[in-house]
Design an enzyme around this catalytic site. Structure first.
Site, PDB file in Angstrom:
ATOM      1  N   PRO A 153       0.790  -1.232   0.000  1.00  0.00           N
ATOM      2  CA  PRO A 153       0.000   0.000   0.000  1.00  0.00           C
ATOM      3  C   PRO A 153       0.825   1.287   0.000  1.00  0.00           C
ATOM      4  O   PRO A 153       1.872   1.366   0.650  1.00  0.00           O
ATOM      5  CB  PRO A 153      -0.820  -0.098   1.283  1.00  0.00           C
ATOM      6  N   ASN A 154       0.309   2.238  -0.744  1.00  0.00           N
ATOM      7  CA  ASN A 154       0.852   3.603  -0.868  1.00  0.00           C
ATOM      8  C   ASN A 154       2.126   3.677  -1.699  1.00  0.00           C
ATOM      9  O   ASN A 154       2.615   4.779  -1.966  1.00  0.00           O
ATOM     10  CB  ASN A 154       1.095   4.236   0.518  1.00  0.00           C
ATOM     11  N   GLU A 194      12.902  -9.201   1.277  1.00  0.00           N
ATOM     12  CA  GLU A 194      12.011  -8.100   1.667  1.00  0.00           C
ATOM     13  C   GLU A 194      12.782  -6.784   1.582  1.00  0.00           C
ATOM     14  O   GLU A 194      13.914  -6.686   2.049  1.00  0.00           O
ATOM     15  CB  GLU A 194      11.473  -8.321   3.093  1.00  0.00           C
TER      16      GLU A 194
HETATM   17  C1  DQA Z   1       8.160   1.116   3.824  1.00  0.00           C
HETATM   18  C2  DQA Z   1       8.254   1.373   5.333  1.00  0.00           C
HETATM   19  C3  DQA Z   1       6.890   1.145   5.997  1.00  0.00           C
HETATM   20  O1  DQA Z   1       7.004   1.397   7.396  1.00  0.00           O
HETATM   21  C4  DQA Z   1       5.872   2.090   5.418  1.00  0.00           C
HETATM   22  O2  DQA Z   1       4.606   1.824   5.980  1.00  0.00           O
HETATM   23  C5  DQA Z   1       5.813   2.051   3.933  1.00  0.00           C
HETATM   24  C6  DQA Z   1       7.071   1.920   3.170  1.00  0.00           C
HETATM   25  C7  DQA Z   1       9.497   1.430   3.105  1.00  0.00           C
HETATM   26  O3  DQA Z   1       9.615   1.030   1.962  1.00  0.00           O
HETATM   27  O4  DQA Z   1      10.360   2.092   3.685  1.00  0.00           O
HETATM   28  O5  DQA Z   1       4.766   2.219   3.326  1.00  0.00           O
HETATM   29  O6  DQA Z   1       7.896  -0.271   3.618  1.00  0.00           O
END
Ligand code: DQA
Length: 159
Positions: free
Chosen positions: A13-14, A101
């Site tokens: 997400p996002n 990851e």
């Molecule tokens: C993220 C870190 C997460 O805490 C955050 O919610 C994200 C992006 C990163 O790529 O740094 O959406 O996964």
């Protein structure tokens, strides 16, 4: 020669908003640019790219399950779900092949809730804080993990 094996790169997400979303934290590279960077690096390793992004947990679970057995490795940034999704962790655990990851930001140096890394327990390797370049490093690591698994026998034509 058959089609090249594919690597799955899955963003949570996002991350579709990369480029405009808090660029001071996530950088200025857009999702489209990221996909092109990642595709180019995958091709250097003789791999096709299957990219998927979703804001929805169940869609991410399905994408991981559907990539399993069809793709030779998984790079995943579960984004906020990293901190609490057992469903995504379970799917990563069941994925047949190496899993890396990626976090763009330095999750351990941010708010304390971001140090709760649930899905990372199911990853063979973990990258955090390398920016969007981290996805490229993840592909290099995947390739290394594939070589180790095959007893160092991966040659250019086997990739
Ligand atoms: C993220 C870190 C997460 O805490 C955050 O919610 C994200 C992006 C990163 O790529 O740094 O959406 O996964």
């Amino acid at each position: 020669m058959g089609p090249s094996p594919a690597v799955a790169v899955i963003n949570g997400p996002n991350l579709g908003e990369l480029g405009t979303r808090e660029p001071e934290i996530y950088g200025g590279v857009t999702q489209e640019e990221l996909v092109e960077m990642v595709r180019a690096r995958a091709q250097q390793h003789g791999l096709d790219l299957e990219f998927f992004q979703s804001d929805i947990e169940g869609e991410l679970v399905r994408a991981v399950n559907s990539a399993s057995g069809r793709t030779v490795g998984l790079v995943i940034n579960p984004a906020a779900y990293s901190h609490y999704s057992i469903a995504i962790m379970d799917a990563m655990q069941a994925y047949q092949g190496p899993v890396v990851e990626v976090h763009i930001s330095r999750v351990l140096a941010r708010e304390p809730f971001r140090s709760n890394l649930v899905t990372a327990a199911a990853a063979d390797a973990f990258i955090s804080g390398a920016g969007t370049e981290g996805y490229l490093h993840a592909l290099d690591i995947l390739q290394e993990l594939r070589k180790r698994k095959d007893g160092g026998m991966v040659s250019a034509h086997q990739q």
